[in-house]
Design an enzyme around this catalytic site. Structure first.
Site, PDB file in Angstrom:
ATOM      1  N   THR A 127      -9.388   9.804   6.369  1.00 42.68           N
ATOM      2  CA  THR A 127      -8.868  10.911   5.559  1.00 42.68           C
ATOM      3  C   THR A 127      -9.910  11.358   4.548  1.00 42.68           C
ATOM      4  OG1 THR A 127      -6.710   9.887   5.838  1.00 42.68           O
ATOM      5  CG2 THR A 127      -6.859  11.662   4.223  1.00 42.68           C
ATOM      6  N   LYS A 171      -8.575   2.012 -17.610  1.00 44.12           N
ATOM      7  CA  LYS A 171      -8.484   1.908 -19.083  1.00 44.12           C
ATOM      8  C   LYS A 171      -7.113   2.360 -19.578  1.00 44.12           C
ATOM      9  CE  LYS A 171     -13.107   3.692 -19.116  1.00 44.12           C
ATOM     10  NZ  LYS A 171     -13.850   4.887 -19.552  1.00 44.12           N
ATOM     11  N   ARG A 214      -5.219  10.443  -2.707  1.00 48.37           N
ATOM     12  CA  ARG A 214      -4.411   9.367  -2.108  1.00 48.37           C
ATOM     13  C   ARG A 214      -4.035   8.415  -3.232  1.00 48.37           C
ATOM     14  NH1 ARG A 214      -5.829   6.155   3.340  1.00 48.37           N
ATOM     15  NH2 ARG A 214      -4.998   8.144   4.122  1.00 48.37           N
ATOM     16  N   HIS A 236       2.279  11.385   4.500  1.00 44.63           N
ATOM     17  CA  HIS A 236       0.864  11.647   4.794  1.00 44.63           C
ATOM     18  C   HIS A 236       0.842  12.967   5.571  1.00 44.63           C
ATOM     19  CE1 HIS A 236      -3.293  11.127   5.494  1.00 44.63           C
ATOM     20  NE2 HIS A 236      -3.316   9.916   6.023  1.00 44.63           N
TER      21      HIS A 236
HETATM   22  N1   CP Z   1      -5.151   7.672   9.340  1.00 43.28           N
HETATM   23  C1   CP Z   1      -5.595   7.435   8.098  1.00 43.28           C
HETATM   24  O1   CP Z   1      -5.019   7.865   7.078  1.00 43.28           O
HETATM   25  O2   CP Z   1      -6.743   6.690   8.076  1.00 43.28           O
HETATM   26  P1   CP Z   1      -7.497   6.239   6.766  1.00 43.28           P
HETATM   27  O3   CP Z   1      -6.577   5.300   6.008  1.00 43.28           O
HETATM   28  O4   CP Z   1      -8.760   5.572   7.235  1.00 43.28           O
HETATM   29  O5   CP Z   1      -7.775   7.458   5.930  1.00 43.28           O
END
Ligand code: CP
Length: 311
Positions: free
Chosen positions: A56, A85, A106, A134
């Site tokens: 990602t 912090k 993320r 996601h």
């Molecule tokens: N599929 C996916 O989100 O892979 P990563 O965690 O490597 O970003």
């Protein structure tokens, strides 16, 4: 106040917008083949990752570079940003809003992207929020299915493995709910079943689904086997993880029982649930799927920046 186009969850997408996005991703494939373009020269993307990522983060960063923009960010924001912090997520986002034009984030917490969007002056893309959603993975999954079959309507799709903590299957369910006559099989160990809120959404949208722990009963009929990793890091105890792990393995023997025109997808990374002997089977589409993430994310960055400017 400026209206912003964020990508926060998969439910925000309806069919017409999905089809436009897939067309845009197809056009981005041509952009990449030509060596990229400069349409977002001078723009900066912040890549803010509080959890580990290979696909990602790197596909988003590659996507921004390929359309002419620059990238700043941190791959371990929990340790290497001022979060350590005690800075709040909200303050972090307010600061980043002043430095860049789009944030890809993320985070460990469900709902973090929505919190970020509430205080952001620039578009936010949810690159995974804990065990929540996601959405960009689901978009690339759906794009892959459409590319491989030429359609999504009418397909039988089995989601297999950790359907509780695996956020990709939640988002993919919401995307598939836009298509006609889709049949979804939710196949999981008992302690990681698909959450009730996902099933409720599918019920509301009139999408057919079946929950089972018997992969063998459907493997010969499905079009797509969407395998997932058991998300070890999200389990409350080792005992619970061990109850769920190792139950569904895609290997050569299982492939022999799949249809000749079926495909295997996986958001990756894998941790033993697809054996490497499967990789050379033309039906193993998971590496093609990962590449499609680049094109979808180019299209999404372009859409977020362009639509946020225009409002
Ligand atoms: N599929 C996916 O989100 O892979 P990563 O965690 O490597 O970003």
């Amino acid at each position: 106040m400026k209206q912003l186009y964020h990508v926060l969850g998969a439910k925000q997408f309806e069919k017409e917008e999905l089809e436009q996005l897939f067309d845009a991703a197809r056009a981005m494939e041509k952009v990449v083949a030509r060596g990229g373009d400069r349409r977002h020269e001078g723009r900066i993307m912040t890549s803010l990752f509080f959890e580990a990522s290979t696909r990602t983060r790197l596909s988003f960063e590659s996507a921004m570079h390929r359309i002419g923009g620059g990238v700043i960010g941190t791959e371990n924001a929990a340790q290497f940003s001022s979060a350590i912090k005690g800075e709040t997520l909200e303050d972090t986002i307010r600061i980043i809003s002043g430095y860049s034009d789009i944030i890809v984030m993320r985070h460990t917490d469900i709902g973090a992207a929505k919190r970020a969007a509430k205080v952001s002056d620039i578009p936010v893309i949810n690159a995974g929020d804990g065990a929540g959603e996601h959405p960009t993975q689901a978009l690339l999954d759906a794009y892959t299915i459409r590319k491989e079959f030429g359609k999504i309507d009418g397909l039988k799709i089995a989601m297999v493995g950790d359907l509780a903590y695996g956020r990709t299957v939640h988002s993919l369910s919401y995307i598939l709910a836009n298509y006609q006559d889709v049949m979804v099989y939710y196949i999981s160990p008992d302690n990681v079943r698909i959450p009730d809120n996902v099933k409720k959404y599918m019920d509301e949208k009139g999408i057919r689904y079946q929950e089972t722990n018997d992969l063998d009963s459907v493997v010969g009929t499905i079009d797509v086997l969407y395998q997932t990793r058991i998300q070890k890091e999200r389990f409350p105890s080792v005992e619970e993880y061990e109850k769920a792990s190792g139950q569904y393995i895609v290997d050569a023997e299982l492939m022999d029982r799949m249809r000749k025109d079926a495909i295997v997808l996986h958001p990756l990374p894998r941790a033993g649930e697809i054996t490497e002997e499967v990789d050379s089977d033309p039906r193993a589409a998971y590496f093609r799927q990962a590449v499609n993430g680049l094109y979808i994310r180019m299209a999404l960055i372009d859409k977020c920046i362009t639509e946020s400017q225009g409002k």
